[in-house]
Design an enzyme around this catalytic site. Structure first.
Site, PDB file in Angstrom:
ATOM      1  N   GLU A 245       0.276  -1.135   0.182  1.00 49.70           N
ATOM      2  CA  GLU A 245      -0.505   0.262  -0.260  1.00 49.70           C
ATOM      3  C   GLU A 245       0.972   1.292  -0.326  1.00 49.70           C
ATOM      4  O   GLU A 245      -0.099   2.115  -0.691  1.00 49.70           O
ATOM      5  CB  GLU A 245      -0.743   0.111   0.757  1.00 49.70           C
ATOM      6  CG  GLU A 245      -2.486   0.840   1.211  1.00 49.70           C
ATOM      7  CD  GLU A 245      -2.736   0.760   2.566  1.00 49.70           C
ATOM      8  OE1 GLU A 245      -4.014  -0.116   1.918  1.00 49.70           O
ATOM      9  OE2 GLU A 245      -3.014   0.671   3.233  1.00 49.70           O
ATOM     10  N   GLU A 248       1.755   1.277  -3.338  1.00 48.29           N
ATOM     11  CA  GLU A 248       0.648   2.376  -4.451  1.00 48.29           C
ATOM     12  C   GLU A 248       0.681   3.740  -4.247  1.00 48.29           C
ATOM     13  O   GLU A 248       0.200   4.730  -5.347  1.00 48.29           O
ATOM     14  CB  GLU A 248      -0.463   1.650  -3.703  1.00 48.29           C
ATOM     15  CG  GLU A 248      -1.410   2.131  -4.397  1.00 48.29           C
ATOM     16  CD  GLU A 248      -2.592   0.911  -4.653  1.00 48.29           C
ATOM     17  OE1 GLU A 248      -3.365   0.393  -5.537  1.00 48.29           O
ATOM     18  OE2 GLU A 248      -2.416   0.339  -3.848  1.00 48.29           O
ATOM     19  N   SER A 285      -7.391   0.989  -2.265  1.00 52.03           N
ATOM     20  CA  SER A 285      -5.958   0.981  -2.799  1.00 52.03           C
ATOM     21  C   SER A 285      -6.599  -1.222  -3.445  1.00 52.03           C
ATOM     22  O   SER A 285      -7.302  -1.538  -2.988  1.00 52.03           O
ATOM     23  CB  SER A 285      -5.280   0.181  -1.630  1.00 52.03           C
ATOM     24  OG  SER A 285      -4.187  -0.550  -1.612  1.00 52.03           O
TER      25      SER A 285
END
Length: 547
Positions: A245, A248, A285
């Site tokens: 995450e 990302e 996400s």
């Protein structure tokens, strides 16, 4: 301040205080059934009636505010008879299945009947004849038992907060204990269990310990004692989630991807977003939750390293959350080629299994989990608290983005149980505005602002954490009851204490996670890790149904 007298006890309270709360301040106990300290007062059952001098008939103390000089009586013969009559009417319509009811031993209705000395009924018992709804993978609903604490109609997100606040067993988790025992008892099946962060500071309550007591070593031992073959820790995949995450987030900030990025660990929130905010799904996400990440690794990395047939591996999760049962059944959660997670048990269900096996929990010696896919950092353990995912991500994102080691890893601005929290973090000249919401009502208010800003082409935040349950996963629908906000805060404190005492407090410094990338996954966000550890979302119709 207002002055009043309750059963000859004088008390001062702020304006707007209910008689019920004033009585508690004065040390006077008034019976309740539909009332809960963490819910907006409803006043539907009438059990809390009191007499007020100069007023007739009796008033419901939970919804009647104190007036200066008020004289209140709570124990008169009239009130005792009124309460007993009301309770007998409730009991007449209630199924007489106490010995095998899910609430047996912790039922507010039973406790109230004992308190009011109800030994026989003047009214014939009758059945409402309503079907028991078992269509949800998470929650069973028996409206024959409902006493209408907080009735409403909405799309079910499977979060289980209705279970938390139901005092009589009309709502409870869809149990999977029998499936877990069947796998444990089958010599052909290898059972691999994982334990979520919030369970470690709550399970002890089922065995007389205080909320927030850290009992993770005994949980590992209890699972081994009931016959689980391999015990892992979901904290490992929480660290893995941060690696994916965080990568990302930084990639979107660098390359102009959809912002804000919104966390995806809470499956109740995900279903809520799919139903009410489909226009924001590109902002969520793509990371699977830690449960689903570790489930996929159990069916691949663990099976391969131990030489086991994945078809003969039972992936068992111990979760604080009823929505995890729903999440495990989502059709897309099988990137390993098998169901990532086969069975989900709540914290309460694990406690029932421990008691059923005759295990003395307190006498268990603490042990460590099995090696590989179990080591974790302090950043992982705080996943169970509102703001914990955000803080864990910021610890890693800051250091990866700046190359600078944080002097302190505590981001206290995102901690606490406030409904919405905001903060701004300076990544060496790049401000990152973040928000944290817990509870779906607070999430809706926050996302309404985000959606409106998006329609104007604006981005008020770069990163948002959302958890379905107030306080975060510590308050999940599968946690020990009563599950009040006071208990949730104590559990949160327990998670932060474990974090502070661990030698590694940053996800990107977990050596087992780094080794997994090197040996199996490649790089965070890479092709292999994306295939196993990421997912997609589906727009859902906004209809009122439990599934």
């Amino acid at each position: 301040m207002l002055r009043c007298t309750i059963d000859n006890r004088k008390v001062e309270v702020p304006e707007g205080t209910s008689i019920l709360d004033a009585a508690r301040r004065a040390g006077v106990s008034i019976p309740t059934l539909c009332h809960h300290e963490d819910l907006a007062t409803l006043g539907s059952c009438g059990m809390c009636v009191v007499e007020i001098d100069g007023q007739d008939p009796p008033r419901r103390s939970c919804i009647t505010p104190v007036v200066d000089g008020m004289q209140v009586r709570t124990r008169t013969r009239r009130l005792r008879e009124t309460r007993r009559t009301l309770l007998e009417l409730v009991l007449a319509a209630h199924p007489q299945d106490c010995l095998h009811c899910i609430k047996h031993g912790g039922c507010e209705l039973q406790d109230l009947a004992e308190k009011l000395e109800v030994r026989s009924l003047r009214y014939d018992n009758y059945s409402r004849g309503l079907p028991v709804d078992t269509t949800s993978p998470s929650i069973v609903r028996d409206m024959n038992k409902c006493i209408r604490r907080g009735m409403g109609t909405s799309v079910c997100t499977n979060c289980g907060q209705c279970v938390v606040y139901c005092p009589v067993g009309a709502l409870y988790e869809n149990e999977d204990i029998s499936r877990a025992w069947a796998a444990i008892d089958d010599p052909q099946i290898s059972v691999v269990a994982q334990i979520a962060p919030a369970v470690r500071v709550a399970l002890g309550e089922e065995f007389g310990r205080q909320p927030g007591d850290l009992v993770i070593g005994r949980i590992y031992a209890a699972l081994k004692a009931i016959g689980v073959d391999t015990v892992l820790d979901t904290n490992f995949s929480a660290d893995l989630t941060i690696m994916e995450e965080g990568t990302e987030l930084l990639e979107r900030m660098k390359n102009g991807g959809p912002l804000p990025l919104i966390t995806s660990c809470s499956p109740g929130w995900i279903k809520f977003a799919e139903t009410y905010f489909p226009e924001l799904l590109e902002n969520v996400s793509s990371c699977k939750s830690p449960q689903q990440m570790l489930g996929a690794l159990i069916k691949t990395v663990h099976a391969e390293s131990t030489g086991k047939d994945p078809a003969k591996v039972m992936s068992l999760s111990i979760m604080p959350c009823t929505a995890k049962k729903y999440e495990a059944q989502r059709p897309e959660m099988e990137d390993s080629g098998f169901r990532d997670v086969d069975v989900v048990l709540t914290t309460r269900e694990l406690a029932r299994m421990i008691r059923e096996a005759g295990i003395d929990f307190d006498s268990l010696e603490e042990i460590a989990p099995d090696p590989v896919l179990s080591a974790y950092s302090g950043a992982a353990t705080i996943f169970g608290a509102s703001g914990g995912v955000m803080e864990a991500a910021l610890r890693t994102a800051y250091e990866l983005a700046t190359g600078t080691r944080l002097e302190t890893v505590e981001f206290t601005g995102v901690r606490g149980t406030d409904g919405v929290k905001e903060a701004c973090v300076d990544l060496e000249g790049t401000p990152v505005t973040v928000a944290v919401a817990n509870g779906l009502g607070n999430a809706r208010a926050l996302l309404d602002r985000v959606a409106e800003a998006k329609r104007r082409g604006e981005t008020p935040y770069q990163f948002i954490e959302i958890m379905s349950c107030r306080g975060g996963c510590v308050g999940g629908g599968g946690q020990p009851l009563e599950n009040t906000m006071a208990q949730r805060k104590a559990r949160i404190d327990g998670l932060y204490r474990e974090d502070a005492g661990l030698p590694i407090r940053r996800s990107h410094e977990n050596p087992e996670v780094l080794a997994l990338y090197e040996s199996y996954l490649g790089s965070p966000g890479g092709e292999r890790s994306h295939h196993l550890l990421h997912t997609h979302y589906t727009k859902r119709p906004a209809y009122a149904h439990v599934t």
